[in-house]
Design an enzyme around this catalytic site. Structure first.
Site, PDB file in Angstrom:
ATOM      1  N   THR A 321      31.489  22.997  43.732  1.00 12.22           N
ATOM      2  CA  THR A 321      31.439  22.609  45.361  1.00 12.22           C
ATOM      3  C   THR A 321      30.164  22.917  45.907  1.00 12.22           C
ATOM      4  O   THR A 321      29.579  24.021  45.654  1.00 12.22           O
ATOM      5  CB  THR A 321      32.491  23.127  45.977  1.00 12.22           C
ATOM      6  N   HIS A 373      41.076  37.013  38.418  1.00 13.72           N
ATOM      7  CA  HIS A 373      40.910  38.218  37.698  1.00 13.72           C
ATOM      8  C   HIS A 373      41.989  38.264  36.642  1.00 13.72           C
ATOM      9  O   HIS A 373      41.923  39.301  35.940  1.00 13.72           O
ATOM     10  CB  HIS A 373      40.835  39.298  38.927  1.00 13.72           C
TER      11      HIS A 373
END
Length: 402
Positions: A321, A373
């Site tokens: 993006t 994560h």
């Protein structure tokens, strides 16, 4: 014999749509392939057409209703023998309440998105008087046309006042129902933060080498391929190299398993009417710079004129993006589930940096990687961005490492 007109399959993960506009009313005769109704989904707007000839005898859902895949939208009475007789045999049905049509013959024929037509009705704007910014009238074009011209400023002597006076009528409010796309964006952004252990790491990149290379080759490149070479294609190529080095960032979680993707389908976030869309460039590792540039330009154009298809938006293993095109200096991109990584690009700005013990001015860009994560460790995320930085600051590495 009657046939049900149902909500068709809407694509991957899309199960609901909104009835934007009925193009036919009960009692109308329709031909094979003739559009009956426009549906608005979280990704694109689409038309549902008749798969056989007949007379529309019953509408089950009025405009504005939310419907699910497979749900009956209307009933079509098939034509047998004399079409006029078949139409006459259709039982009387109550008319579906509709917002009054916008006046003006030209406006009815003008190419416009369903959301633009709805906005024109609500604001009493004639579509034939609306100037299009992209070849197709969009909601933004209608809102711009509806905005009142600024009142002329007349200087008048005014006595000092202890506090600013707020003119009556300026504290107004307006309510507008969310489009399916905006409501889905809102829901998915919240889900992305609730369902993933999302963290973001940052780095900065010296854009000097890429900008110099573009300057040297832009004329020959444009002449040969018919398209300019932009910044985005360099980052797409760099991302492929980094994803090959860190395959878990090109993976996804399914239950208690990690699914590693041996292909590279890169989503390119594009701002469009009604919200962000992410069309996907397939098998990017097999494409040239020119192929990537042509794909990006095509997606950007079709996002603006509303001609993207559901297939254009399906899948994707990683997303890029670019908030820099809107002037963003730094931001935290949000994951595009089920992907576990998204690369954010930002504005290129001249900054003072230290090079070989000297302070010099260089065109610099902050880059950000948001990651899940749960399967991507901080060390890998940091090294991924360092890999991107290395490729961009010395583009020859992309050629040497294939």
């Amino acid at each position: 014999m009657s046939t049900n007109i149902v909500v068709p399959e809407l694509g991957e993960s899309v199960v609901e749509a909104r009835v934007a506009k009925w193009l036919k009313k009960p009692g109308d005769t329709v031909s094979v392939g003739e559009p009956l109704v426009e549906l608005e989904t979280e990704k694109i707007d689409l038309e549902v057409s008749a798969d056989r000839a007949g007379v529309l005898s019953d509408i089950k859902h009025a405009e504005g209703a939310d419907v699910k895949v497979g749900e009956v939208l209307a009933v079509l009475q098939e034509v047998s023998g004399n079409g006029a007789q078949a139409k006459a045999s259709v039982p009387e049905v109550p008319q579906v309440p509709k917002v009054p049509e916008v006046q003006g013959a030209k406006g009815a024929d003008k190419k416009a998105t369903p959301t633009a037509k709805n906005a024109a009705k609500a604001l009493d704007v004639k579509l034939d008087a609306v100037e299009s910014s992209s070849g197709r009238v969009t909601k933004q074009d209608v809102l711009k046309a509806a905005a009142p011209p600024p009142a002329p400023q007349v200087a008048k002597p005014q006595a000092p006042s202890p506090r600013p006076q707020v003119p009556a009528g300026e504290r107004s409010e307006r309510r507008e129902r969310m489009t399916k796309r905006r409501a889905t964006i809102a829901r998915r952004l919240v889900e992305a933060q609730h369902n993933a252990a999302m963290l973001t790491t940052f780095n900065e990149v010296d854009m000097s080498a890429v900008m110099a290379l573009r300057e040297r080759r832009k004329e020959a490149f444009t002449k040969k391929y018919g398209v300019g070479v932009g910044i985005a294609s360099f980052f797409v190529k760099a991302a492929i190299g980094a994803l090959k080095a860190f395959p878990q960032i090109n993976a996804e979680i399914q239950g208690d398993e990690i699914v590693f993707k041996n292909y590279y389908d890169i989503g390119m976030a594009v701002g469009a009417e009604g919200g962000l869309v992410v069309p996907v460039i397939r098998d990017v590792d097999r494409l040239s710079f020119a192929d990537i540039e042509l794909s990006i330009r095509d997606f950007a154009k079709r996002a603006q004129d509303g001609s993207l298809t559901l297939d254009d938006l399906k899948g994707g293993t990683f997303t890029i993006t670019n908030g820099g095109v809107f002037g963003s200096l730094m931001s935290t991109p949000i994951l595009n589930p089920p992907q576990v990584g998204i690369l954010g690009l930002h504005k290129i700005a001249d900054r003072a940096v230290a090079v070989s013990g000297q302070v010099v001015i260089r065109p610099m860009m902050y880059v950000a990687l948001s990651y899940d994560h749960r399967i991507v460790d901080g060390r890998e995320a940091v090294q991924f961005l360092v890999k991107i930085k290395d490729y961009i600051e010395d583009p020859a590495w992309m050629l040497l490492e294939g």
